[in-house]
Scaffold this motif. Structure first.
Motif, PDB file in Angstrom:
ATOM      1  N   GLU A  28       0.838  -1.209   0.000  1.00  0.00           N
ATOM      2  CA  GLU A  28       0.000   0.000   0.000  1.00  0.00           C
ATOM      3  C   GLU A  28       0.873   1.260   0.000  1.00  0.00           C
ATOM      4  OE1 GLU A  28      -3.871  -1.685   2.491  1.00  0.00           O
ATOM      5  OE2 GLU A  28      -2.110  -0.998   3.588  1.00  0.00           O
ATOM      6  N   ARG A  29       2.000   1.196   0.675  1.00  0.00           N
ATOM      7  CA  ARG A  29       2.905   2.358   0.692  1.00  0.00           C
ATOM      8  C   ARG A  29       3.434   2.635  -0.712  1.00  0.00           C
ATOM      9  NH1 ARG A  29       6.500   0.806   6.014  1.00  0.00           N
ATOM     10  NH2 ARG A  29       4.754   0.715   7.461  1.00  0.00           N
ATOM     11  N   ARG A  30       3.795   1.567  -1.420  1.00  0.00           N
ATOM     12  CA  ARG A  30       4.310   1.769  -2.781  1.00  0.00           C
ATOM     13  C   ARG A  30       3.218   2.348  -3.669  1.00  0.00           C
ATOM     14  NH1 ARG A  30       7.387  -2.819  -1.321  1.00  0.00           N
ATOM     15  NH2 ARG A  30       5.796  -4.282  -2.019  1.00  0.00           N
ATOM     16  N   ASP A  31       1.979   1.841  -3.502  1.00  0.00           N
ATOM     17  CA  ASP A  31       0.871   2.360  -4.324  1.00  0.00           C
ATOM     18  C   ASP A  31       0.655   3.838  -4.079  1.00  0.00           C
ATOM     19  OD1 ASP A  31       0.488  -0.121  -5.298  1.00  0.00           O
ATOM     20  OD2 ASP A  31      -1.285  -0.589  -4.071  1.00  0.00           O
ATOM     21  N   LYS A  35       0.875   7.104  -6.547  1.00  0.00           N
ATOM     22  CA  LYS A  35      -0.210   8.065  -6.797  1.00  0.00           C
ATOM     23  C   LYS A  35       0.256   9.497  -6.586  1.00  0.00           C
ATOM     24  CE  LYS A  35      -4.131   5.070  -6.104  1.00  0.00           C
ATOM     25  NZ  LYS A  35      -4.382   4.192  -4.976  1.00  0.00           N
ATOM     26  N   LEU A  36       1.279   9.680  -5.762  1.00  0.00           N
ATOM     27  CA  LEU A  36       1.813  11.038  -5.565  1.00  0.00           C
ATOM     28  C   LEU A  36       2.766  11.420  -6.698  1.00  0.00           C
ATOM     29  CD1 LEU A  36       2.614  11.163  -1.722  1.00  0.00           C
ATOM     30  CD2 LEU A  36       0.779  12.330  -2.930  1.00  0.00           C
ATOM     31  N   GLY A  37       2.951  10.500  -7.642  1.00  0.00           N
ATOM     32  CA  GLY A  37       3.777  10.809  -8.806  1.00  0.00           C
ATOM     33  C   GLY A  37       5.254  10.499  -8.604  1.00  0.00           C
ATOM     34  N   LEU A  38       5.554   9.699  -7.568  1.00  0.00           N
ATOM     35  CA  LEU A  38       6.953   9.327  -7.321  1.00  0.00           C
ATOM     36  C   LEU A  38       7.193   7.897  -7.775  1.00  0.00           C
ATOM     37  CD1 LEU A  38       7.605  10.531  -3.657  1.00  0.00           C
ATOM     38  CD2 LEU A  38       8.651  11.443  -5.729  1.00  0.00           C
ATOM     39  N   PRO A  39       8.425   7.547  -8.126  1.00  0.00           N
ATOM     40  CA  PRO A  39       8.710   6.135  -8.378  1.00  0.00           C
ATOM     41  C   PRO A  39       8.435   5.328  -7.101  1.00  0.00           C
ATOM     42  CG  PRO A  39      10.676   7.506  -8.711  1.00  0.00           C
ATOM     43  CD  PRO A  39       9.598   8.406  -8.217  1.00  0.00           C
ATOM     44  N   ARG A  40       7.920   4.107  -7.301  1.00  0.00           N
ATOM     45  CA  ARG A  40       7.476   3.318  -6.148  1.00  0.00           C
ATOM     46  C   ARG A  40       8.602   2.999  -5.166  1.00  0.00           C
ATOM     47  NH1 ARG A  40       2.669   0.248  -6.972  1.00  0.00           N
ATOM     48  NH2 ARG A  40       3.684  -1.654  -6.298  1.00  0.00           N
ATOM     49  N   SER A  62      15.100  16.337   3.442  1.00  0.00           N
ATOM     50  CA  SER A  62      15.640  17.125   2.334  1.00  0.00           C
ATOM     51  C   SER A  62      16.032  16.264   1.124  1.00  0.00           C
ATOM     52  CB  SER A  62      16.841  17.932   2.824  1.00  0.00           C
ATOM     53  OG  SER A  62      17.735  17.059   3.471  1.00  0.00           O
ATOM     54  N   ASP A  63      15.985  14.939   1.276  1.00  0.00           N
ATOM     55  CA  ASP A  63      16.277  14.102   0.106  1.00  0.00           C
ATOM     56  C   ASP A  63      15.045  13.894  -0.786  1.00  0.00           C
ATOM     57  OD1 ASP A  63      14.976  12.629   2.023  1.00  0.00           O
ATOM     58  OD2 ASP A  63      16.242  10.845   1.835  1.00  0.00           O
ATOM     59  N   LEU A  64      13.955  14.586  -0.459  1.00  0.00           N
ATOM     60  CA  LEU A  64      12.748  14.498  -1.294  1.00  0.00           C
ATOM     61  C   LEU A  64      12.391  15.884  -1.823  1.00  0.00           C
ATOM     62  CD1 LEU A  64      10.617  12.170   0.989  1.00  0.00           C
ATOM     63  CD2 LEU A  64      11.151  11.693  -1.403  1.00  0.00           C
ATOM     64  N   PRO A  65      11.830  15.954  -3.046  1.00  0.00           N
ATOM     65  CA  PRO A  65      11.445  17.255  -3.605  1.00  0.00           C
ATOM     66  C   PRO A  65      10.417  17.967  -2.707  1.00  0.00           C
ATOM     67  CG  PRO A  65      11.136  15.465  -5.213  1.00  0.00           C
ATOM     68  CD  PRO A  65      11.504  14.823  -3.922  1.00  0.00           C
ATOM     69  N   ALA A  66      10.556  19.269  -2.575  1.00  0.00           N
ATOM     70  CA  ALA A  66       9.728  20.033  -1.634  1.00  0.00           C
ATOM     71  C   ALA A  66       8.217  19.838  -1.819  1.00  0.00           C
ATOM     72  CB  ALA A  66      10.096  21.511  -1.698  1.00  0.00           C
ATOM     73  N   PRO A  67       7.693  19.872  -3.059  1.00  0.00           N
ATOM     74  CA  PRO A  67       6.236  19.719  -3.198  1.00  0.00           C
ATOM     75  C   PRO A  67       5.758  18.352  -2.695  1.00  0.00           C
ATOM     76  CG  PRO A  67       7.250  20.356  -5.306  1.00  0.00           C
ATOM     77  CD  PRO A  67       8.364  20.069  -4.361  1.00  0.00           C
ATOM     78  N   ILE A  68       6.590  17.348  -2.913  1.00  0.00           N
ATOM     79  CA  ILE A  68       6.227  16.007  -2.451  1.00  0.00           C
ATOM     80  C   ILE A  68       6.196  15.977  -0.925  1.00  0.00           C
ATOM     81  CG2 ILE A  68       7.080  13.618  -2.310  1.00  0.00           C
ATOM     82  CD1 ILE A  68       5.928  14.182  -4.999  1.00  0.00           C
ATOM     83  N   ARG A  69       7.133  16.673  -0.314  1.00  0.00           N
ATOM     84  CA  ARG A  69       7.153  16.719   1.154  1.00  0.00           C
ATOM     85  C   ARG A  69       5.846  17.294   1.697  1.00  0.00           C
ATOM     86  NH1 ARG A  69      12.326  20.055   2.407  1.00  0.00           N
ATOM     87  NH2 ARG A  69      13.277  19.660   0.393  1.00  0.00           N
TER      88      ARG A  69
END
Ligand code: SAH
Length: 381
Positions: A28-31, A35-40, A62-69
């Motif tokens: 479910e986490r990968r799914d 859906k948030l547009g990130l690689p699984r 900080s290792d993730l893009p700001a909008p995704i955070r």
């Protein structure tokens, strides 16, 4: 005789908590990451922040893009526990925390640092529907089941507390978790098992605790003990027996009207046989109620029927009196006679300490005392 059973398997769904990362299994986490547009594969990266670094604040990753955070924070990392109060005793090594959940429900957890281990007593429900008359939580009834994340995050919060150095002598991580806080864990089976899976799966999917360090304590919901047996996990099962005969147990643990002593002990024995884990029989010693030598002998008889003593261990708990209850702790002399009788019969037995009793943090005292008391609900001055 008709008996009104307090058994509530399906708790009211009132106040269902918002979805949290810790409610999800690895698939479910990968799914959800997809859906948030990130690689699984990013799911493991996120989980590492949670299980390895004990962080639940995506804004700091900080290792993730700001909008995704921001999306993560909004959609999957709602604040689930808000600390209301914290009380410590035993030179800071016992810490009771009162938490408020998103819907205002209250729950408590207790952290206990021992020389060789650190134990957390956690809650599986807000309140409890089992109505044991000597237990403070039982008096307030059930508010609702906790979600998988609300259970798991109590352990995460305790690990954060240890990591911050606030608990003298405690280093590393929790070694033990006991489901002996508020609630009947087997009445909230799926959420409890989901939490246990997250706690015991190795990083990055889970916290990597040993299942042997986790104790599930139950009033004796026989079908659910059987389900737990089928999980075939090396968890410790504790059964709150408190009386060896149905007449008394019907009163002390009302669910005995549904599954009696013989059925509960059989289910416990079967658990020990299949999992090879010694079952703990909990027995709260109550003055002039269940603490006679005759009952100690009866307890030995009941447990002995299921073969040699390798399968079981009796854990005597001095009753922690709850306010306004007629039940009180046994005299030291009766306690000793009870222990001696069991020991003479060959029953493995220990007497539990009453850590935290001075901060209402001992077994059966967790009642979220901040909730309005019934008498406060009237208009009288
Ligand atoms: N519902 C589960 C777990 C919660 S309580 C269960 O009943 O096992 C954990 C243990 O504390 C149980 O054995 C419970 O019977 C015991 N307990 C409850 N109230 C107590 C009290 N006032 N003093 C001592 N032990 C108590």
């Amino acid at each position: 005789m008709t008996t009104s059973l307090p058994l509530v398997f399906e708790a009211p769904r009132r106040g269902k908590p918002p979805r949290h990362w810790l409610d999800l299994d690895p698939g479910e986490r990968r799914d959800v990451v997809g859906k948030l547009g990130l690689p699984r594969f990013r799911a493991d990266q996120i989980s590492r922040h949670v299980v390895d670094h004990l962080s639940t604040e995506p804004q700091t990753w900080s290792d993730l893009p700001a909008p995704i955070r921001s999306d993560l924070a909004e959609q999957l990392f709602p604040s689930l526990l808000e600390q209301v109060t914290r009380r410590t005793t035993d030179a800071g090594t016992t810490v009771k925390t009162l938490w408020r959940l998103h819907d205002g429900s209250l729950l408590e957890s207790v952290l206990m640092r021992y020389p060789s281990r650190t134990t957390l007593c956690i809650s599986s429900q807000a309140g409890c529907g089992m109505a044991c008359p000597f237990c403070a939580t039982g008096q307030g009834g059930l508010q609702r089941n906790l979600s998988q994340a609300e259970i798991t995050i109590q352990a995460l919060a305790a690990n954060q507390m240890i990591a911050s150095g606030e608990v003298p002598g405690a280093t590393g991580r929790l070694n033990n978790i006991v489901f002996m806080g508020m609630g009947e864990p087997l009445a909230n089976y799926n959420a409890v098992m989901g939490a246990i899976r997250t706690l015991t799966t190795p990083s990055p999917e889970g916290f990597g605790m040993s299942a042997r360090g986790i104790t599930v304590s139950t009033v004796g919901l026989v079908p659910r003990i059987r389900s737990l047996t089928e999980e075939d996990l090396p968890l410790t099962l504790a059964v709150s027996l408190h009386a060896p005969d149905d007449e008394l147990r019907d009163e002390l643990v009302p669910v005995n009207n549904r599954w009696n002593v013989a059925e509960v002990v059989d289910a416990a024995w079967e658990y020990a046989r299949v999992t090879k884990r010694r079952v703990s029989i909990e027995y709260a010693m109550m003055r002039d109620i269940n603490d006679s030598v005759a009952r100690a002998n009866l307890l030995a008889d009941v447990l002995k029927k299921r073969g040699d003593w390798g399968w079981v261990h009796v854990n005597l708990i001095p009753l922690n009196p709850t306010p306004g209850s007629k039940w009180t702790a046994s005299r030291k002399s009766d306690e000793k006679a009870f222990v001696d009788t069991l020991a003479r019969r060959g029953v493995p037995v220990t007497l539990r300490d009453t850590r935290g009793s001075d901060i209402d943090g001992a077994c059966g005292q967790l009642a979220a005392n901040n909730r309005p008391r019934p008498e406060a609900a009237t208009d009288e001055p």
